[in-house]
Design an enzyme around this catalytic site. Sequence first.
Site, PDB file in Angstrom:
ATOM      1  N   ASP A 414       0.840  -1.198   0.000  1.00 13.23           N
ATOM      2  CA  ASP A 414       0.000   0.000   0.000  1.00 13.23           C
ATOM      3  C   ASP A 414       0.877   1.250   0.000  1.00 13.23           C
ATOM      4  OD1 ASP A 414      -2.306   1.517   0.097  1.00 13.23           O
ATOM      5  OD2 ASP A 414      -2.453   1.433   2.290  1.00 13.23           O
ATOM      6  N   GLU A 417       2.506   4.884  -4.179  1.00 11.62           N
ATOM      7  CA  GLU A 417       2.551   5.804  -5.336  1.00 11.62           C
ATOM      8  C   GLU A 417       3.932   6.434  -5.480  1.00 11.62           C
ATOM      9  OE1 GLU A 417       0.169   5.706  -2.936  1.00 11.62           O
ATOM     10  OE2 GLU A 417      -1.117   4.490  -4.221  1.00 11.62           O
ATOM     11  N   ASP A 492      -9.122   3.761  -2.092  1.00 13.95           N
ATOM     12  CA  ASP A 492     -10.070   4.217  -1.072  1.00 13.95           C
ATOM     13  C   ASP A 492     -11.365   4.752  -1.664  1.00 13.95           C
ATOM     14  OD1 ASP A 492      -8.070   3.455   0.569  1.00 13.95           O
ATOM     15  OD2 ASP A 492      -7.413   5.475   1.114  1.00 13.95           O
TER      16      ASP A 492
END
Length: 821
Positions: A414, A417, A492
Amino acid sequence: MIRNRAISFLISLSLLTSTLSLLSRAQWQSASNVESFSHNKNQISVQSGKATLHVNILAEDLIRVRLATNGVFPPDMSWAVVKKEWQAPQVNVTDSQKEIIVATNELSLIINKKPLRLKFVDKQNHIINEDEPTKGMSWNESEVRVWKKMPQDEYYYGFGEKAGRFNRRWTHMSMWNSDIPAYDADTDPIYQTHPFFYGVNKGKAYGIFFDNTYWSSFDMGKENRSQYSFGAEAGEINYYFFYGPSPKKILSRYTELVGRMPLPPRWSLGYQQSRWSYPTETRVREIAKGFRDRTIPCDVIYLDIDYMDGYRIFTWNNKNFPNPKKMIDDLTKDGFKIAVIVDPGIKADTAYHAFKSGNAQDVFLKYPDGKPFIGKVWPGECAFPDFTKESARKWWGDNFSALIESGIRGWWNDMNEPSVFDVPTKTVDPDVLHDDNGLKTGHAKNHNIYGMQMTRATYDGVKRLLPAERPFVLTRASYAGGHRYSSAWTGDNTSTWRDLEMSVPMLLNLSISGQPFVGADIGGFIGYPSGELFARWLQLGVFTPLMRAHSVINEKNKEPWEFGDEFTNINRETINLRYTLLPYIYNVMYQASVTGMPAMRPMMFEYLEDGNFNWNQDQFMFGDDLLITPVLTQATTERNVRLPEGDWYNYWTGQKYKGGNDIKVAAPLNRIPFFVRAGAIIPTQQVVQSTSQAPIDPLTLNVYPTELQATSTYYEDDGISFEYEKGKYWKRTIGQWNSSQAITLTLSKVEGSYTPPGRMLAVKFMNVSKEPKSAQMNGQKLENLQRIENKREGWMFDAASKQVIVTFKDQKSELQLRVLR
Ligand code: GLC
């Protein structure tokens, strides 16, 4: 920022009359006249002013276009492409005053000389795609851009993970992996970068893969309705042009170029339960017990960030998880796999082993002056591994050994990015250096592949440490080709009907962008769903390869039994359906790993000729044979369905329909409507509480008759190891044939050296209106039974469901089953 300059440049283009736009236009340069060209095997080299164009013919339907604006090509390296050597097809090159024609057996590239512009045509001389005449390939300092003509009836799909509608015509999109919680239909970009799309025009498709990792953008006619463009703030004009005409052929070629998904472990296709967080051993055990006590199947429980000691990756919070190994051992015995979250940020704490060893091995990102880049994420100040450096990937992978030893089997990557909280760009500073395979380049070039390289380090590391098992990795950020290492979820989302609805086109576009193993947070991450919304979302989840429910912190419990008894029962039935269909789902994923065809397929992907499927998608194909028509709106108990050509059966009622029609189908709250293609054989199994609970027994083959002959393939293996790569699998072709005298099912001799535990086969012939006379196996009459009994061979007719059921021992040899009418 350069990015903003590019956007304003695009905007100014539409205001061609203003002086301002003329000024900014003046900075751009487009390819000038062709001065010379040479041809060597499958490469055509074209000189035009200072620029050099390389056209490489890789296959009959695949051409690579590469332009060095100053004539110097940088090193040819790609994080996405795995197939570098292609067998050059037959290429014919003809030269005239006006143009150079490069022809393969399937398409021709016409290189216009004055000025240098490209045009792709098919064998009937129809234009498939062509450069916009005034701009074509252009550049402005480091920026590069390609302008194409946009026909009035051309549609665009793919582009990876994009919020909003399915068809991307008239949209402007960027590629810059970004952590944007609660994104909505207009939010762009979000977490992943897949610069690959399909253009579809009059039933014919082409594909373009712009393999440039810098910040890039795609304007599909938003600025100017007669042209589209794609470009990047730096890097090369480097794109691959694929010709279909079918989208399936394009995806097959694309995944040949960038690789295909490895076969996932079977357990990862079971139901997965997550939340931020199950913070203690007690709560984790309670959740596991919650499933087993209520006989709701589940394979995976996730541990979100709170399992760690102060969010330090590769550690445990010893107070809340005093004995992780014991906990995991017990849960493993109960059929659960435990997955943990791992974020890239390593807490900058000199007493923390990963920070110490990372520094010692020089794995962290640094500024050119050698100062480390430090940014805040959950643990506070963190250093970030440089996953573009081989030794850093190795270091990262080795760190998994303790977690593996304690029994962890799932790896949730997670924040990759990467997301950084305390800097204006919300990510690593642009001037930070990456190793970039030894090229030593800045973050701008490496940003979009950071997440992908993290999943690579994770996948390779876990595989190295645990070679007997297939790693399961789940990621939020990725780049084209990332499916070689990881499955993906859409980040999300929110607990709204809008997000449920939007998840379908998002997952479809991601699927046809080469990533077949996808899902959205079931129930929605942020917010709280009603029982109805959760139930409908879970039903859709049966037909998303990744079936995972998740929730944000500080929200009420969202497990499938938290919405009252009525919904607990509905949700149990829904998850039971997933487990019933697992043999089919596993076969669909096997197909994806071999051919690149995803599980979730847009209707246009499968039925391009039916022009009804061009815009939004609220129905889709799951594998070759199932048409899924989910309920995506509140208080809906009936919905419209567009049936493609052919015959279709309602899975629940067995009712047969003629395709090429719009119909209405009942959609009661307790189940998702879906249809089976006539001619399909859908393998199903008994309901189990987890994939490890019991072998498939019986394996049921549900035969949906067609007037014609039809064949299917059935594949199975041990579901966990890589032995199938050495031929340890069980694979056979199954044919069905209907005549007025008999229904015949032929099962070929099993291929491969894997033998599943002894079991019964149950064959269900659907839609049989009259009691048959008899049934035979390899010419021997079978007993006509009153009812189907465990381990007993024979057959029976069930008039109510119009089914003939035949049971017999499964075996490797060839089998022929005949039901005589
Ligand atoms: C991010 C993830 C989410 C996770 C949370 C805490 O928001 O997208 O899934 O639960 O971080 O780790």
